[in-house]
Design a protein around this motif. Structure first.
Motif, short mmCIF file in Angstrom:
data_model
loop_
_atom_site.label_atom_id
_atom_site.label_comp_id
_atom_site.label_asym_id
_atom_site.label_seq_id
_atom_site.Cartn_x
_atom_site.Cartn_y
_atom_site.Cartn_z
N LEU A 70 0.84 -1.19 0.00
CA LEU A 70 0.00 0.00 0.00
C LEU A 70 0.88 1.25 0.00
O LEU A 70 1.93 1.28 0.63
N PRO A 71 0.45 2.28 -0.72
CA PRO A 71 1.23 3.53 -0.72
C PRO A 71 1.28 4.15 0.67
O PRO A 71 0.33 4.07 1.44
N GLU A 72 2.41 4.76 0.95
CA GLU A 72 2.60 5.45 2.23
C GLU A 72 3.09 6.86 1.92
O GLU A 72 3.94 7.05 1.06
N GLU A 73 2.52 7.84 2.61
CA GLU A 73 2.93 9.22 2.37
C GLU A 73 4.28 9.48 3.04
O GLU A 73 4.49 9.15 4.20
N ARG A 74 5.19 10.07 2.26
CA ARG A 74 6.53 10.39 2.75
C ARG A 74 6.87 11.83 2.39
O ARG A 74 6.49 12.31 1.34
N GLU A 75 7.59 12.48 3.28
CA GLU A 75 8.04 13.84 3.01
C GLU A 75 9.41 13.77 2.35
O GLU A 75 10.31 13.09 2.82
N VAL A 76 9.55 14.49 1.24
CA VAL A 76 10.81 14.54 0.50
C VAL A 76 11.32 15.96 0.54
O VAL A 76 10.60 16.91 0.23
N ARG A 91 16.53 27.34 -0.64
CA ARG A 91 17.64 26.39 -0.45
C ARG A 91 17.12 24.96 -0.32
O ARG A 91 17.84 24.02 -0.57
N ALA A 92 15.85 24.82 0.08
CA ALA A 92 15.25 23.49 0.22
C ALA A 92 13.81 23.54 -0.26
O ALA A 92 13.07 24.47 0.05
N VAL A 93 13.43 22.54 -1.04
CA VAL A 93 12.05 22.40 -1.51
C VAL A 93 11.49 21.15 -0.85
O VAL A 93 12.09 20.07 -0.93
N ARG A 94 10.36 21.30 -0.18
CA ARG A 94 9.72 20.16 0.49
C ARG A 94 8.45 19.80 -0.26
O ARG A 94 7.67 20.67 -0.63
N THR A 95 8.27 18.49 -0.44
CA THR A 95 7.08 17.98 -1.10
C THR A 95 6.71 16.65 -0.46
O THR A 95 7.49 16.11 0.34
N LYS A 96 5.56 16.12 -0.81
CA LYS A 96 5.14 14.82 -0.30
C LYS A 96 4.87 13.90 -1.48
O LYS A 96 4.34 14.33 -2.50
N VAL A 97 5.23 12.64 -1.31
CA VAL A 97 4.93 11.62 -2.31
C VAL A 97 4.22 10.48 -1.59
O VAL A 97 4.49 10.20 -0.43
N SER A 98 3.32 9.85 -2.28
CA SER A 98 2.61 8.70 -1.74
C SER A 98 2.96 7.48 -2.58
O SER A 98 2.41 7.29 -3.67
N LEU A 99 3.89 6.68 -2.07
CA LEU A 99 4.41 5.53 -2.81
C LEU A 99 4.58 4.34 -1.87
O LEU A 99 4.91 4.52 -0.69
N PRO A 100 4.40 3.12 -2.38
CA PRO A 100 4.69 1.94 -1.55
C PRO A 100 6.20 1.73 -1.42
O PRO A 100 6.98 2.32 -2.18
N ASP A 101 6.60 0.91 -0.48
CA ASP A 101 8.00 0.57 -0.32
C ASP A 101 8.53 -0.03 -1.63
O ASP A 101 7.80 -0.69 -2.35
N GLY A 102 9.80 0.20 -1.89
CA GLY A 102 10.40 -0.39 -3.08
C GLY A 102 11.56 0.44 -3.60
O GLY A 102 11.95 1.45 -3.02
N LEU A 103 12.08 0.01 -4.74
CA LEU A 103 13.20 0.68 -5.37
C LEU A 103 12.68 1.59 -6.48
O LEU A 103 11.92 1.15 -7.34
N TYR A 104 13.10 2.84 -6.46
CA TYR A 104 12.66 3.83 -7.43
C TYR A 104 13.87 4.51 -8.05
O TYR A 104 14.91 4.67 -7.40
N GLN A 105 13.72 4.92 -9.29
CA GLN A 105 14.72 5.74 -9.96
C GLN A 105 14.19 7.17 -9.92
O GLN A 105 13.07 7.43 -10.35
N LEU A 165 12.74 3.08 -0.94
CA LEU A 165 11.79 3.53 0.08
C LEU A 165 11.48 2.35 0.98
O LEU A 165 11.12 1.29 0.52
N ALA A 166 11.64 2.56 2.27
CA ALA A 166 11.36 1.50 3.24
C ALA A 166 10.62 2.10 4.42
O ALA A 166 9.55 2.64 4.25
N ASP A 167 11.25 2.07 5.59
CA ASP A 167 10.58 2.52 6.80
C ASP A 167 10.60 4.03 7.00
O ASP A 167 9.85 4.56 7.81
N ALA A 168 11.48 4.72 6.31
CA ALA A 168 11.63 6.16 6.54
C ALA A 168 10.42 6.93 6.03
O ALA A 168 9.91 6.68 4.96
N SER A 169 9.97 7.89 6.82
CA SER A 169 8.85 8.73 6.41
C SER A 169 9.35 10.07 5.87
O SER A 169 8.56 10.87 5.37
N ARG A 170 10.66 10.30 5.99
CA ARG A 170 11.26 11.54 5.48
C ARG A 170 12.54 11.21 4.74
O ARG A 170 13.39 10.47 5.24
#
Length: 147
Positions: free
Chosen positions: A50-56, A102-116, A136-141
């Motif tokens: 399931l997708p999980e929201e993460r802050e990037v 200097r920093a741009v913050r956004t949110k992505v909603s993706l399941p755990d896995g390997l992304y390019q 993407l694994a356990d980290a929410s940020r």
């Protein structure tokens, strides 16, 4: 063809179906536990996808020269080759010259896995493209450094 007389039938023992063997009582007590463990295993597999929201956070070097920023997330497991994979998320930002943070913050909603992740930085002098693999694994940020 043989014939059976009534006398022979009367003397033959009646065949009765065998009674089913009763189960031990501990099996009845153990069954709900087995069902619960099975449901938890299936649930963990399903919830992992399931997708999980993460802050990037995108940390920008020399932010004053940036006028455009494009970020594309591609699921590396979605195709046989890197070129076959379709982008999952595209994000773009435009800035007036000298106003990029200097920093741009956004949110992505993706399941755990390997992304390019492909990051295109637009400057007055041209574009710089950076590509990197992100797991993407356990980290929410997540923090990505953009040069």
């Amino acid at each position: 063809m043989s014939s059976t007389s009534q006398h022979d039938l009367d003397e033959a023992p009646e065949e009765q179906p065998a009674e089913p063997k009763s189960r031990p009582p501990w099996i009845r007590r153990l069954a709900p536990g087995i069902l619960l463990v099975g449901a938890l295993c299936v649930g963990s597999i399903l919830f992992k996808n399931l997708p999980e929201e993460r802050e990037v956070e995108l940390r920008l070097d020399d932010a004053a020269t940036i006028v455009r920023l494009d970020v594309t997330w591609t699921d590396s497991s979605s195709g046989d080759r890197a070129g076959d994979a379709a982008p999952v998320i595209d994000s773009s930002w435009q800035f007036a010259e000298g106003t990029a943070p200097r920093a741009v913050r956004t949110k992505v909603s993706l399941p755990d896995g390997l992304y390019q992740v492909e990051i295109t930085v637009g400057r007055k002098s041209g574009n710089d493209v950076t590509s990197r693999a992100v797991t993407l694994a356990d980290a929410s940020r997540i923090t990505l450094f953009v040069h």
